[in-house]
Design a protein around this motif. Structure first.
Motif, short mmCIF file in Angstrom:
data_model
loop_
_atom_site.label_atom_id
_atom_site.label_comp_id
_atom_site.label_asym_id
_atom_site.label_seq_id
_atom_site.Cartn_x
_atom_site.Cartn_y
_atom_site.Cartn_z
N ARG A 214 0.83 -1.19 0.00
CA ARG A 214 0.00 0.00 0.00
C ARG A 214 0.87 1.26 0.00
N PRO A 215 0.62 2.19 -0.92
CA PRO A 215 1.44 3.41 -0.96
C PRO A 215 1.19 4.31 0.24
N GLN A 216 2.24 5.02 0.63
CA GLN A 216 2.14 5.98 1.72
C GLN A 216 2.65 7.33 1.22
N PRO A 217 2.03 8.43 1.65
CA PRO A 217 2.54 9.74 1.24
C PRO A 217 3.91 9.99 1.86
N THR A 278 -6.41 5.42 -2.48
CA THR A 278 -5.30 5.66 -1.56
C THR A 278 -4.36 6.73 -2.11
N LEU A 279 -4.14 6.71 -3.43
CA LEU A 279 -3.27 7.69 -4.09
C LEU A 279 -3.97 9.05 -4.25
N ARG A 280 -5.22 9.13 -3.79
CA ARG A 280 -6.02 10.36 -3.87
C ARG A 280 -6.22 10.80 -5.32
N ALA A 281 -6.40 9.80 -6.18
CA ALA A 281 -6.55 10.06 -7.61
C ALA A 281 -8.01 10.20 -8.03
N LYS A 282 -8.94 10.01 -7.11
CA LYS A 282 -10.36 10.09 -7.46
C LYS A 282 -10.68 11.47 -8.02
N GLY A 283 -11.27 11.50 -9.21
CA GLY A 283 -11.62 12.77 -9.86
C GLY A 283 -10.50 13.42 -10.62
N SER A 284 -9.29 12.84 -10.58
CA SER A 284 -8.15 13.51 -11.21
C SER A 284 -8.20 13.47 -12.73
#
Length: 297
Positions: A214-217, A278-284
């Motif tokens: 799982r990626p982490q910032p 998780t990568l906060r890519a939703k809507g990108s």
């Protein structure tokens, strides 16, 4: 108003991929040269080797409005086999994107391996591989060169320049600490590099990182999810041994019993969706298309 200019978006498709598309087709394979600067989140990469399971990844990305990169491997002992393999692989990826009715922006990324700067034969093969990837319809290419940075840098720039001049993205694999220290600065102004594959501790570079879990910032610019997908596919074998080689693993996964195939497809959909969230890519994807539609803003 957030308006997407469809005609402008279609015009951004690189010349390399246009011959592989049907007239009036809405697929949006783009170069990372255009896509990455417009993104507000990492670009997730999945392997083309997933084959019939790839539409699940496309559908998951469409569901959360995120782009994808799909990686095809262009490493082969024979130039003819490599060229034919790349052409076939890109064709299959395009067909699977059509099956999934994927309308978001995406990247067709050709991983072309690593070259020994002192082996003239391998260097010649690498030059052919770049041209083969362009002819196949890739919108991005990746390569690394073994050797001292002072020798590897101009050689790499020379090999990848045809791709860059034709609007494809270029990803450079940095193979040791000295290359990581010297090559990015040496390539600046010489070759437009979309991302670097490099070890940890180089936060100033646009990076394409392989996700082991799982990626982490802080997140990279480009996240390669191949290893995560491979681990998920292995679990689908359950009562039978899974092949150790990734290419064989993905191939044999297509021949699993129907119930296992359906379960794996659902799991890969969920895996892709979770990674993108998780990568906060939703809507990108939508936001990027708006930005690309109005470059003057």
């Amino acid at each position: 108003m957030d308006v997407i200019d469809v005609e402008r978006m279609l015009s951004l498709r690189p010349a390399s991929v246009r011959p592989r598309l049907f007239p009036d087709e809405a697929l949006l394979p783009l170069s990372p040269v255009d896509l990455l600067p417009a993104l507000t989140a990492p670009l997730l990469e999945v392997p083309a080797a997933l084959g019939p399971y790839l539409p699940a990844c496309f559908r998951a990305a469409q569901g959360v409005d995120a782009p994808l990169a799909v990686a095809v491997d262009g490493v082969d002992a024979s130039e003819r086999a490599r060229s034919a393999g790349l052409h076939e692989a890109v064709g299959q990826v395009l067909e699977l994107a059509r099956q999934a009715a994927f309308l978001g922006p995406w990247v067709i990324h050709a991983r072309l391996g690593v070259v020994d700067a002192e082996d003239e034969s391998l260097v010649d093969h690498a030059r052919v591989a770049v041209m083969a990837a362009m002819d196949a319809g890739a919108t991005s290419v990746e390569m690394g060169v073994f050797g001292d940075a002072e020798v590897a840098t101009p050689l790499l720039a020379d090999m990848l320049r045809p791709a860059a001049e034709n609007g494809l993205g270029v990803v450079v694999r940095l193979l040791d600490a000295h290359q990581a220290e010297v090559m990015p600065e040496a390539l600046r102004g010489t070759l437009p590099v979309s991302a670097y594959v490099v070890g940890p501790g180089r936060a100033e570079l646009r990076r394409r990182d392989a996700l082991a879990a799982r990626p982490q910032p802080p997140f990279p610019t480009w996240a390669d999810g191949t290893a995560v997908m491979e681990a998920r596919v292995r679990k689908a074998f359950r009562d039978r041994p899974a092949p150790s080689d990734a290419r064989t693993l993905f191939g044999e996964a297509a021949a699993l019993p129907e119930a296992d195939r359906e379960r794996l497809e659902a799991l890969l959909y969920a895996e892709t969706e979770e990674l993108l969230e998780t990568l906060r890519a939703k809507g990108s994807a939508g936001r990027a298309m708006v930005r690309l539609s109005h470059p003057e803003d």
